[in-house]
Design a protein around this motif. Structure first.
Motif, PDB file in Angstrom:
ATOM      1  N   SER A 130       0.805  -1.225   0.000  1.00  0.00           N
ATOM      2  CA  SER A 130       0.000   0.000   0.000  1.00  0.00           C
ATOM      3  C   SER A 130       0.836   1.271   0.000  1.00  0.00           C
ATOM      4  CB  SER A 130      -0.954   0.008   1.199  1.00  0.00           C
ATOM      5  OG  SER A 130      -0.209  -0.042   2.406  1.00  0.00           O
ATOM      6  N   GLU A 131       2.099   1.214   0.436  1.00  0.00           N
ATOM      7  CA  GLU A 131       2.926   2.424   0.371  1.00  0.00           C
ATOM      8  C   GLU A 131       3.320   2.757  -1.069  1.00  0.00           C
ATOM      9  OE1 GLU A 131       5.648  -1.035   1.356  1.00  0.00           O
ATOM     10  OE2 GLU A 131       3.942  -0.191   2.386  1.00  0.00           O
ATOM     11  N   TRP A 133       1.239   1.562  -3.902  1.00  0.00           N
ATOM     12  CA  TRP A 133       0.061   1.630  -4.763  1.00  0.00           C
ATOM     13  C   TRP A 133      -1.187   1.503  -3.910  1.00  0.00           C
ATOM     14  CZ3 TRP A 133      -0.035   3.109  -9.631  1.00  0.00           C
ATOM     15  CH2 TRP A 133      -1.162   2.879 -10.412  1.00  0.00           C
ATOM     16  N   THR A 134      -2.000   2.535  -3.867  1.00  0.00           N
ATOM     17  CA  THR A 134      -3.208   2.520  -3.047  1.00  0.00           C
ATOM     18  C   THR A 134      -4.406   2.056  -3.869  1.00  0.00           C
ATOM     19  OG1 THR A 134      -3.763   4.809  -3.574  1.00  0.00           O
ATOM     20  CG2 THR A 134      -2.323   4.448  -1.666  1.00  0.00           C
ATOM     21  N   LYS A 136      -7.044   3.757  -4.415  1.00  0.00           N
ATOM     22  CA  LYS A 136      -7.439   4.903  -5.257  1.00  0.00           C
ATOM     23  C   LYS A 136      -6.628   4.922  -6.551  1.00  0.00           C
ATOM     24  CE  LYS A 136      -9.844   8.654  -3.928  1.00  0.00           C
ATOM     25  NZ  LYS A 136     -11.293   8.515  -4.070  1.00  0.00           N
ATOM     26  N   ASN A 137      -5.345   4.609  -6.443  1.00  0.00           N
ATOM     27  CA  ASN A 137      -4.500   4.535  -7.642  1.00  0.00           C
ATOM     28  C   ASN A 137      -4.988   3.435  -8.577  1.00  0.00           C
ATOM     29  OD1 ASN A 137      -2.827   6.564  -6.708  1.00  0.00           O
ATOM     30  ND2 ASN A 137      -1.346   5.157  -5.823  1.00  0.00           N
TER      31      ASN A 137
END
Length: 192
Positions: A130-131, A133-134, A136-137
């Protein structure tokens, strides 16, 4: 004048052709900007030292987007000049007009393939930490790929409109053989 049933009654073929081209240009420009922004975000992903596979996947995603944006830019530039020349001079369809119709069909397949290729990487991107690629991305990436497929369909619609409204680049004549007769000095016979 043409009756199309979509609120464009009385529009000339030239106007329909240019409106379709302009809308396609707008859609492709929006997708290109989204793809560039998305490509910049993806190119900034960081991985552990020695993770060549992930680095190559990122390079492939960015290259696919860049190639699609380049093809779109070339098509829009070339088609603008051909359509300007053809609709002003009304010299007939000819080779260059046929080339941009064929290029529009090619762009349907090329952009469609690029977007399917981008979309196939979405699962790999969503599995990243998650750091990097989230969620939302990931949603934005899927939206860009989906909008690209819509853009590919716009190229197909443009090609169909260019074929159907080819009269936009032709001189209006009441008799199809008049230019042939004029060119070769043939006279019209009495009963024909």
């Amino acid at each position: 004048m043409v009756s199309c049933g979509l609120g464009c009654e009385g529009w000339s073929p030239r106007r329909i052709l240019w409106v379709t081209w302009s809308l396609n240009c707008l859609v492709q420009t929006i997708w290109s900007l989204l793809a560039v922004v998305q490509g910049q975000r993806i190119s900034k992903l960081s991985f552990e030292d020695g993770d060549a596979t992930s680095e190559n996947l990122v390079l492939g995603i960015v290259a696919t987007s860049a190639w699609a944006v380049t093809l779109i830019g070339l098509f829009l530039f070339f088609s603008l000049f051909v359509l300007l020349r053809k609709t002003i001079a009304k010299t007939g369809a000819g080779f260059s007009y046929g080339l941009i119709v064929a290029s529009a069909i090619h762009m349907f397949f090329a952009l469609g393939e690029a977007c399917v290729s981008l979309y196939s990487h979405q699962r790999w991107l969503s599995d990243l930490p998650s750091e990097n690629w989230t969620g939302k991305n990931g949603e934005m990436f899927g939206a860009v790929a989906g909008f690209g497929l819509f853009g590919a369909c716009c190229f197909l619609v443009l090609a169909v409109v260019m074929i159907v409204y080819m009269s936009a680049v032709m001189e209006e004549k009441k008799e199809p053989l008049s230019s042939f007769r004029d060119r070769f000095g043939l006279e019209r016979r009495g009963g024909e």
